[in-house]
Write a protein that holds these residues in place. Structure first.
Motif, short mmCIF file in Angstrom:
data_model
loop_
_atom_site.label_atom_id
_atom_site.label_comp_id
_atom_site.label_asym_id
_atom_site.label_seq_id
_atom_site.Cartn_x
_atom_site.Cartn_y
_atom_site.Cartn_z
N ASP B 88 0.82 -1.20 0.00
CA ASP B 88 0.00 0.00 0.00
C ASP B 88 0.86 1.25 0.00
O ASP B 88 0.61 2.20 -0.75
N LYS B 92 1.11 4.08 -2.89
CA LYS B 92 0.80 5.49 -2.61
C LYS B 92 1.96 6.38 -3.03
O LYS B 92 1.78 7.51 -3.46
N SER B 99 -3.52 4.18 -6.87
CA SER B 99 -3.89 3.77 -5.52
C SER B 99 -5.24 4.37 -5.15
O SER B 99 -5.96 3.81 -4.35
N VAL B 106 -6.77 -2.57 -1.91
CA VAL B 106 -5.42 -3.01 -1.58
C VAL B 106 -5.43 -3.53 -0.15
O VAL B 106 -4.90 -4.60 0.14
#
Lengths: 252, 215
Positions: B88, B92, B99, B106
């Motif tokens: 994650d 990002k 994302s 996710v």
């Protein structure tokens, strides 16, 4: 009060956990062969969501959000622990599910036996973690709203699994093509039910100032990607000014 | 480089068709459906699951003799949650737009039944190399379904692949659109994914009649 009612109906019909965002599909498909077990699992999911979403809201509000630690002292106001959300949320969920299991075993051994392995599996049911994660990403504003969101999402999931269990019981005597029997036809029926639930999308937008449901975002993004800025502005104005059907809006 | 033995190769190849995690084992359905409106999102999700399942399987396999049976679910959850947090944060940092599209899905890799399912069914009882291959194989099987669904949904629903218009320009009516073809808006809405997977199951079970369920 009005926002409670709106959140309640929006979470059950428009953002339905199964039909709009596909959470909890594995247990949805596995437990929906009989209505009785489906009802039991649905009730368990409502209960676990009603408990874990407010609990995780408190965690998010006072521990995880950007600047949430300010209540400890001003020097902690810069801390952003949101990257720990996943671990903390799943920890509270696993604990609460363990508690629910103990309670169910004590008060209703029949339900405990019929649910079997699926009760501990609720801990890894995406619907439960998804409820908390959506609560976080949609920035639900108060504890009461968080509880409301947990209960109404659970009711939405419960409605979905009840409907599919009832339908699967009935189609056992229908002439389903052999390769579609069981899993395949369940997928297609769920898709058709999803289309039916899409019709609720206009339920809360009668006033004209409401935001469109989440599913429109991808469509709008697609329109914007393929057009020059001037054309996008023109089309957006056109869509705002008159009633356009969903199909037209995407295909313009 | 030594070739994989036949048994090892079958660990990778079986989940691609006959033991596919989505259509046969019925695991990992949630994220398979929600994010497949765009091909790019499907591929990124497949790669994320590949990373988490491959490394997770190896870690659990290495720890399998030390984990007490009573807390093994919690240990598995911690391992998966840590790997997903890494994925994650990487997404990002390097692919922020994507994302946002993937949003909570996710995080939902943690509860993806494929991962816990393979931990329980394979990693807890086998060595690290075999577990790694099994993880890769199942993640590839999952990825194939995601890519097929994403391909058809994006192509038929918005006439693009990876964001590049391949059928012509729908506004200025070039390419295929000049003949009167319109994008199929139905393919973008969520229920379309369910129906496409239903059709894939139909095709798969017609070709391999051993997989048909008895009533």
């Amino acid at each position: 009060m009005l926002e409670h009612i709106e959140l309640f109906f929006r979470s059950i019909f428009i953002d339905n956990m199964v039909f709009a965002v596909f959470l909890g599909m594995c247990s949805y498909l596995a437990v929906s062969k009989k209505v009785a077990t489906a009802v039991g699992l649905g009730a368990a999911v409502i209960f676990v969501l009603a408990v874990t979403v407010p609990l995780n809201w408190l965690l998010d509000q006072y521990l995880l959000r950007d600047g949430a630690l300010a209540w400890l002292g001003p020097e902690y106001a810069d801390y952003n622990l949101s990257f720990l959300s996943f671990i903390l949320f799943i920890a509270t969920i696993a604990t609460m599910v363990q508690l629910v299991e103990i309670v169910v075993e004590k008060f209703s051994p029949a339900l405990y036996n019929s649910l079997g392995i699926f009760l501990p599996l609720i801990a890894v049911n995406c619907a439960i973690l998804g409820g908390s994660l959506f609560m976080q990403s949609r920035e639900i504003a108060s504890l009461g709203l968080a509880f409301n969101y947990g209960v109404s999402s659970g009711i939405g999931w419960f409605l979905a699994i009840l409907a599919i269990a009832a339908i699967r019981e009935k189609i056992r005597y229908s002439n389903v093509p052999a390769p579609l029997r069981g899993l395949g036809i369940t997928f297609i029926i769920t898709g058709l039910m999803g289309i039916g639930f899409q019709s609720f999308g206009g339920m809360l937008t009668g006033g004209g100032n409401e935001t469109a449901p989440a599913v429109d975002e991808t469509a709008v993004r697609k329109i914007e990607q393929n057009l020059l800025p001037e054309e996008t502005e023109e089309i957006k104005k056109e869509i705002d000014e008159k009633e356009v059907s969903y199909n037209d809006a995407i295909n313009k | 480089m030594a070739l994989l033995t036949k048994k090892d190769a079958s660990l990778i190849l079986d989940p691609l068709a006959d033991n596919n995690p989505i259509t046969i084992q019925v695991l990992g359905i949630c994220s398979a459906l929600a994010i497949t409106a765009e091909l790019k999102a499907s591929i990124v999700m497949a790669i994320s699951v590949l990373f988490v399942l491959g490394i997770g399987n190896v870690v659990i396999s290495l720890l399998r003799n030390i984990i007490p049976s009573k807390i093994r679910i919690i240990v598995q959850l911690i391992v998966v949650a840590t790997l997903v947090i890494i994925v994650d944060q990487v997404l990002k940092a390097y692919a922020y737009e994507l994302s946002k599209t993937l949003s909570v899905f996710v995080g939902l890799i943690i509860t993806n039944c494929i991962i816990m399912g393979r931990f329980e069914a394979f990693a807890l009882g086998n060595g690290p190399w075999k577990s790694f291959l099994d993880g890769i194989g199942n993640a590839l099987g999952y990825g194939i379904i995601l890519i097929i669904v994403g391909f058809f949904r994006e192509l038929l629903g918005s006439g693009t692949l990876f964001g590049f218009p391949v059928l012509g320009n729908p506004i200025s009516k070039t390419g295929l659109y000049a003949t009167g073809y319109e994008n199929n808006g139905f393919m973008i809405i969520p229920p379309a994914a369910l129906i496409v997977v239903g059709i894939i199951i139909w095709i798969q079970r017609s070709r391999n009649t051993a997989l048909i369920e008895d009533n």
